[in-house]
Design a protein around this motif. Sequence first.
Motif, PDB file in Angstrom:
ATOM      1  N   LEU A 187     -53.219   9.961 -41.986  1.00 10.57           N
ATOM      2  CA  LEU A 187     -52.604  11.272 -42.077  1.00 10.57           C
ATOM      3  C   LEU A 187     -51.333  11.170 -42.904  1.00 10.57           C
ATOM      4  CD1 LEU A 187     -52.928  12.407 -38.339  1.00 10.57           C
ATOM      5  CD2 LEU A 187     -54.506  12.830 -40.222  1.00 10.57           C
ATOM      6  N   GLU A 189     -47.622  12.034 -43.089  1.00  6.38           N
ATOM      7  CA  GLU A 189     -46.468  12.470 -42.303  1.00  6.38           C
ATOM      8  C   GLU A 189     -45.450  13.122 -43.241  1.00  6.38           C
ATOM      9  OE1 GLU A 189     -43.145  10.752 -39.139  1.00  6.38           O
ATOM     10  OE2 GLU A 189     -44.669   9.420 -39.982  1.00  6.38           O
ATOM     11  N   ASN A 218     -47.693  16.051 -39.295  1.00  3.67           N
ATOM     12  CA  ASN A 218     -48.731  15.667 -40.252  1.00  3.67           C
ATOM     13  C   ASN A 218     -49.359  16.872 -40.945  1.00  3.67           C
ATOM     14  OD1 ASN A 218     -48.631  12.832 -39.552  1.00  3.67           O
ATOM     15  ND2 ASN A 218     -49.649  13.402 -37.639  1.00  3.67           N
TER      16      ASN A 218
END
Length: 240
Positions: A187, A189, A218
């Motif tokens: 993911l 961030e 995220n």
Amino acid sequence: MERIGALKEIVRHPVKSFRGERVQHTKLMDYGLYGDRSHVFLDDTRPGKYVTITQCPKMAQYEARFAGLDNTEQYPRVEVRSPNGIVYDWEDEALKLELEQESKRAISPHSYTPQHIPFGALEEAHILLVTDASVRELEQLWGGHIDYNRFRPNLFIQLDDPVPFVEEQWLGRRLRIGAAELELNSLCERCMIITVDPDSGERDASLLKTVVQERSSNFGVYASVLKTGDIEVGQPIYLI
């Protein structure tokens, strides 16, 4: 193998932290999109570091594009348009001096080769992708229109089944676009960079606050290149 959508837009950033250019087709290289973050400004006040939107939010309003055809031996000329509409060549001393004034620090322009761009210049991974359904859902959560360029993705995907944030379920799997393949790694961030409006340069911390509260910070997914190849807008995308 399941079709999940189509490639709606391809965005590469010839200059790190400048606004990118939309292209109809390009090559997926080992490091990512051809020429993505191939030109950078080194921060002479912090050896080994780059000047980015974090240090100089105004950079989000500069636009960079390759003024020529992709060439794997040598980059085409890079053309830069400033927020004031002035068009510079990448090598113009006036561009460097203007950005030194904006960033309030000494900087040095630097470029890499079409065959290799180092990890640091490419952020966290080779490719960043975002889906249309997730952008629309985040607009609802935030309560306003969002220019997806705030998130600086390389691939903007139009989903066949518009389920918001479904891309977060793809981690560890692969995407196929034409002959090219990507592996979904992690993911993305988010940080203060998404608070900068790419048109006005103004900051609005509320968007980042929404992403932190609603999505645990995220938004978007990072991918690495498994197989290189040509890609173009409109191609179907398959989940493997």
